[in-house]
Design a protein around this motif. Sequence first.
Motif, PDB file in Angstrom:
ATOM      1  N   GLN A 229       8.294  -0.824   5.155  1.00  0.00           N
ATOM      2  CA  GLN A 229       7.725   0.248   5.552  1.00  0.00           C
ATOM      3  C   GLN A 229       8.012   1.406   4.607  1.00  0.00           C
ATOM      4  OE1 GLN A 229       5.554   1.912   7.262  1.00  0.00           O
ATOM      5  NE2 GLN A 229       6.237   4.186   6.562  1.00  0.00           N
ATOM      6  N   GLY A 230       7.261   2.085   3.506  1.00  0.00           N
ATOM      7  CA  GLY A 230       7.737   2.775   2.638  1.00  0.00           C
ATOM      8  C   GLY A 230       6.631   3.966   2.282  1.00  0.00           C
ATOM      9  N   PRO A 231       7.130   5.130   1.956  1.00  0.00           N
ATOM     10  CA  PRO A 231       6.307   6.325   1.615  1.00  0.00           C
ATOM     11  C   PRO A 231       5.022   5.990   0.596  1.00  0.00           C
ATOM     12  CG  PRO A 231       8.189   6.667   0.863  1.00  0.00           C
ATOM     13  CD  PRO A 231       8.532   5.392   1.566  1.00  0.00           C
ATOM     14  N   ALA A 232       4.045   6.800   0.475  1.00  0.00           N
ATOM     15  CA  ALA A 232       3.288   6.794  -0.543  1.00  0.00           C
ATOM     16  C   ALA A 232       3.999   6.900  -1.810  1.00  0.00           C
ATOM     17  CB  ALA A 232       2.302   7.838  -0.478  1.00  0.00           C
ATOM     18  N   GLY A 233       3.477   5.889  -2.896  1.00  0.00           N
ATOM     19  CA  GLY A 233       4.500   5.797  -4.181  1.00  0.00           C
ATOM     20  C   GLY A 233       5.471   5.191  -4.141  1.00  0.00           C
ATOM     21  N   SER A 234       6.084   4.385  -3.241  1.00  0.00           N
ATOM     22  CA  SER A 234       7.286   3.923  -3.355  1.00  0.00           C
ATOM     23  C   SER A 234       7.315   2.510  -3.785  1.00  0.00           C
ATOM     24  CB  SER A 234       7.799   3.709  -1.842  1.00  0.00           C
ATOM     25  OG  SER A 234       6.824   3.092  -1.088  1.00  0.00           O
ATOM     26  N   GLY A 235       6.055   1.951  -4.486  1.00  0.00           N
ATOM     27  CA  GLY A 235       5.868   0.879  -5.251  1.00  0.00           C
ATOM     28  C   GLY A 235       5.753  -0.491  -4.292  1.00  0.00           C
ATOM     29  N   ASN A 533       6.068 -18.148   5.264  1.00  0.00           N
ATOM     30  CA  ASN A 533       7.090 -16.874   5.246  1.00  0.00           C
ATOM     31  C   ASN A 533       5.871 -15.732   4.997  1.00  0.00           C
ATOM     32  OD1 ASN A 533       8.777 -19.264   4.230  1.00  0.00           O
ATOM     33  ND2 ASN A 533      10.403 -17.525   3.942  1.00  0.00           N
ATOM     34  N   ILE A 534       6.128 -14.641   5.800  1.00  0.00           N
ATOM     35  CA  ILE A 534       5.094 -13.697   5.886  1.00  0.00           C
ATOM     36  C   ILE A 534       5.831 -12.278   5.263  1.00  0.00           C
ATOM     37  CG2 ILE A 534       3.393 -12.222   7.170  1.00  0.00           C
ATOM     38  CD1 ILE A 534       3.209 -14.836   9.028  1.00  0.00           C
ATOM     39  N   THR A 535       5.091 -11.607   4.361  1.00  0.00           N
ATOM     40  CA  THR A 535       5.728 -10.218   4.089  1.00  0.00           C
ATOM     41  C   THR A 535       4.728  -9.324   4.227  1.00  0.00           C
ATOM     42  OG1 THR A 535       7.263 -11.275   2.314  1.00  0.00           O
ATOM     43  CG2 THR A 535       6.813  -8.895   2.248  1.00  0.00           C
ATOM     44  N   MET A 536       4.897  -8.227   5.149  1.00  0.00           N
ATOM     45  CA  MET A 536       3.851  -7.151   5.302  1.00  0.00           C
ATOM     46  C   MET A 536       4.547  -5.889   5.006  1.00  0.00           C
ATOM     47  SD  MET A 536       4.055  -8.465   9.241  1.00  0.00           S
ATOM     48  CE  MET A 536       5.310  -9.723   8.920  1.00  0.00           C
ATOM     49  N   LEU A 537       3.794  -5.269   4.160  1.00  0.00           N
ATOM     50  CA  LEU A 537       4.093  -3.777   3.292  1.00  0.00           C
ATOM     51  C   LEU A 537       3.009  -2.862   3.755  1.00  0.00           C
ATOM     52  CD1 LEU A 537       4.265  -6.415   1.069  1.00  0.00           C
ATOM     53  CD2 LEU A 537       5.575  -4.903   0.037  1.00  0.00           C
ATOM     54  N   ASN A 564      14.381 -13.928  13.138  1.00  0.00           N
ATOM     55  CA  ASN A 564      14.114 -14.341  11.639  1.00  0.00           C
ATOM     56  C   ASN A 564      12.937 -13.309  11.065  1.00  0.00           C
ATOM     57  OD1 ASN A 564      14.257 -16.103   9.732  1.00  0.00           O
ATOM     58  ND2 ASN A 564      13.040 -17.583  10.223  1.00  0.00           N
ATOM     59  N   THR A 565      13.065 -11.970  11.538  1.00  0.00           N
ATOM     60  CA  THR A 565      12.277 -10.945  11.109  1.00  0.00           C
ATOM     61  C   THR A 565      13.143  -9.844  10.787  1.00  0.00           C
ATOM     62  OG1 THR A 565      10.664 -12.006  12.462  1.00  0.00           O
ATOM     63  CG2 THR A 565      10.216  -9.509  11.596  1.00  0.00           C
ATOM     64  N   CYS A 566      12.735  -9.105   9.690  1.00  0.00           N
ATOM     65  CA  CYS A 566      13.564  -8.116   9.230  1.00  0.00           C
ATOM     66  C   CYS A 566      12.778  -6.638   8.802  1.00  0.00           C
ATOM     67  CB  CYS A 566      14.465  -8.378   8.065  1.00  0.00           C
ATOM     68  SG  CYS A 566      15.422  -6.819   7.566  1.00  0.00           S
ATOM     69  N   ILE A 567      12.991  -5.771   9.331  1.00  0.00           N
ATOM     70  CA  ILE A 567      12.416  -4.429   8.872  1.00  0.00           C
ATOM     71  C   ILE A 567      13.100  -3.389   7.767  1.00  0.00           C
ATOM     72  CG2 ILE A 567      11.399  -2.322   9.488  1.00  0.00           C
ATOM     73  CD1 ILE A 567      10.844  -3.217  12.020  1.00  0.00           C
ATOM     74  N   ILE A 568      12.520  -3.468   6.711  1.00  0.00           N
ATOM     75  CA  ILE A 568      13.056  -2.773   5.434  1.00  0.00           C
ATOM     76  C   ILE A 568      12.587  -1.426   5.209  1.00  0.00           C
ATOM     77  CG2 ILE A 568      13.973  -3.042   3.019  1.00  0.00           C
ATOM     78  CD1 ILE A 568      14.085  -5.922   3.293  1.00  0.00           C
ATOM     79  N   ASN A 569      13.320  -0.474   5.504  1.00  0.00           N
ATOM     80  CA  ASN A 569      12.560   0.891   4.792  1.00  0.00           C
ATOM     81  C   ASN A 569      12.840   1.375   3.609  1.00  0.00           C
ATOM     82  OD1 ASN A 569      11.498   1.974   7.578  1.00  0.00           O
ATOM     83  ND2 ASN A 569      13.579   1.489   8.303  1.00  0.00           N
ATOM     84  N   LEU A 570      11.820   1.592   2.797  1.00  0.00           N
ATOM     85  CA  LEU A 570      12.088   1.923   1.525  1.00  0.00           C
ATOM     86  C   LEU A 570      12.089   3.600   1.630  1.00  0.00           C
ATOM     87  CD1 LEU A 570       9.079   0.118  -0.327  1.00  0.00           C
ATOM     88  CD2 LEU A 570      11.466  -0.592  -0.109  1.00  0.00           C
ATOM     89  N   THR A 571      13.168   4.326   0.593  1.00  0.00           N
ATOM     90  CA  THR A 571      13.411   5.543   0.854  1.00  0.00           C
ATOM     91  C   THR A 571      13.109   6.381  -0.162  1.00  0.00           C
ATOM     92  OG1 THR A 571      15.776   5.180  -0.139  1.00  0.00           O
ATOM     93  CG2 THR A 571      15.280   4.936   2.497  1.00  0.00           C
ATOM     94  N   LYS A 572      12.426   5.930  -1.214  1.00  0.00           N
ATOM     95  CA  LYS A 572      12.126   6.891  -2.374  1.00  0.00           C
ATOM     96  C   LYS A 572      10.606   6.781  -3.044  1.00  0.00           C
ATOM     97  CE  LYS A 572      14.639   8.698  -6.432  1.00  0.00           C
ATOM     98  NZ  LYS A 572      15.972   8.569  -7.310  1.00  0.00           N
ATOM     99  N   SER A 573       9.874   7.735  -3.243  1.00  0.00           N
ATOM    100  CA  SER A 573       8.604   7.871  -3.655  1.00  0.00           C
ATOM    101  C   SER A 573       8.823   7.963  -5.235  1.00  0.00           C
ATOM    102  CB  SER A 573       7.712   8.878  -3.259  1.00  0.00           C
ATOM    103  OG  SER A 573       6.482   8.800  -3.680  1.00  0.00           O
TER     104      SER A 573
END
Length: 735
Positions: A229-235, A533-537, A564-573
Amino acid sequence: MNINDFEWKTEDQWLELVLKETQRQLEEELDYKDRFKNDALETQREMWEELGSVSITNGLEQIVSFMGFVDRMKYQKRNHEVTRTLQEKYERMLKAPYFGRIDFHENGEEKAEKYYIGMSNLMNEDYDFLIYDWRAPVSSMFYDYEIGKAGYQCAEGTIEGDLTLKRQYKINEGKMEYMFDSNLKIDDEMLQEILGKGTDSKMKAIVTTIQREQNRVIRNEEYKNLIVQGPAGSGKTSIALHRIAYLLYKHRDKITPKNIVIFSPNQIFNDYISNVLPQLGEDNMLQSTFKEYMHKALGNRFIKEDYYDMMEFIFTGKKSFDYKIRIKNIKYKSSLEFIDVLKRHVEKTEKADRNFKDIIFRDNLIVSSKEIEELYYKDYIRFPLKRRLDKIRERILFLLKPYEEERKNEIYENLWDTGSFVDEMEVKEKAAALITEETKYVYEEIRRITKFDLLDIYKKLFKKLEPEIKNYTLRKLQSNFLNYEDQVPMLYLKGAFGDFPKTTEIKYVIIDEAQDHTPLQYEIFYQLFGHANITMLGDLNQSINPYMNVGNYNNIAHIFPQDNTCIINLTKSYRSTMEITEFSRRILDDEVNAQYVERSGEKPIVLGYSQENSINERVLKDIEMYKEKGYKSIGIITRTVKEADGVYSFLKDKTEVKALTKEDDEYVNGTLVIPAYLAKGLEFDVVVVYNAGNVNYSSEEDRLLLYTACTRALHILNVYYTGCLTPLMERIIQD
């Protein structure tokens, strides 16, 4: 940090050495390429001289010789492809062989080692590494650590020590433009320069500026399934593509691009991202959209609505007589409640009495109803319904075949004895026709008991549902038309009953714009790729469809194994200027606490006009003005296709402009008119949000669409409207 003259001279000498070695290896590959080409021509000459024209009438020996030549040519082609790939690699390296350097003093060693980091590995004839690929284990420290204690994971385990230097370079066309040391992280100096530039025609690789949190996702193999999960512009999309490049590098002996598939929002976006992996020296992975896969899987039996036609209906169809029931229909079929209904329907259908009958042919019992029940409820119970019925049909036909053959021979002999036929062929044809007629009713019964009709099964689902939804759905199905919201549950049923093709060759799945898929769609993804392996963004704040979206990642937590599932939060745009980012975030109900790069620019403009034609005139002036200022991409973002067509009609004879209104349109750089729901994932130097008045953006359902439109802007954002400004921007005006 300042770099003295001695260091500059040392670095220039190293660059010269690297370029010299790169040129040597390039010339070697070019020599190989010429040799392979000559060998191929020689092989073709030999084949022609020795074999001439190849024909099966010339005998088996000639065919064997021909296949030998074919194998040689295939081998030569593979060699040529490898050489071509290496040639392209060295040509890229001659322009910019590396972009970073770290000095790492491993614990227990006498001194620090220098590691130059670039797009690809480069070794000299003594097998010494001159450059390390950015994906190599040791290179991870360039992205993950500041000066001081550091370490990295490799096949031997964890290597620890001290990072004593981190240096960044800007090399262009083989010339050192600048370099600087960083005691902290890859940050503002190089990042600001890159972000401040205009966009190019397609998305570019970001290996020189990958941030620590991005690198964490790219290299993460601790979990089978990742939700990012990441904000707009986090790449997020860039991360996805660099993750693919990393996986192809690390597991190159096990996977190829054909083992990886990315599900993108539309074909425009697929085209937009198509250059990234080639820039990284890899072939593109498989690309698809959920709609594309679904339409192919459901076949040609129905007229199928496109996703973006449904979107256009949601945004423009409020005056339609069936608008309210359609929206109710979409909401219900995207709900968790409906998933439970579907699962119960699958269970009920598999247990339903199929009224099996004895299969009899000419008083011969081929198989009894009791035996068929044994097959269905016991022997084949481990198979899903469709495959179970297929196996029963295959079994009955196998048992029927001896009786059928015996009767066919009997008919043949009787006809031959009559002497009424010209030749044997005529007798065989007549016998075949008669046996087909005699077995017609047997085959009809076999078809009845093994029938699998997806549409019929789906219709039965609605017998006990709410009358309004039931009647609306059955009326549409009766006309052979599938609304988009009906296609997804039908695809789910198809998979639940075992009617999907095999997907075992897919090892990694990337799902971009994850917020725009419903929980039911994730059930389908897991049906298809549960082994992979599934990556969801995604970004929950950019859910463009107010009724069909994931809602919250908790809604899909039950689908993927939690351990076997991890949520990663992106913190920068990183995309927009501070002013645009702050402006856009005030559109949202909830505060976005994510950080952003402090890159300053012009404040967004919000202007009202009395009529749309005045907006059109202003947009035309903006296009010419921003082109003169050197901006390469300008996006005029409308709410709907109809509105985009109107704007394009006004502009097309007055300036160079293109409209992208269909999901399979080809992405081009320049000035584009595009509806907001097709623009997600794209970015523009300049964005004009067209007519953000309260007629276009009036309800809560429009909030995230408006936010998505504004966050497409890198440097300039202008918002124009007629009538009253949308109430969704009240907070901005008040501030």
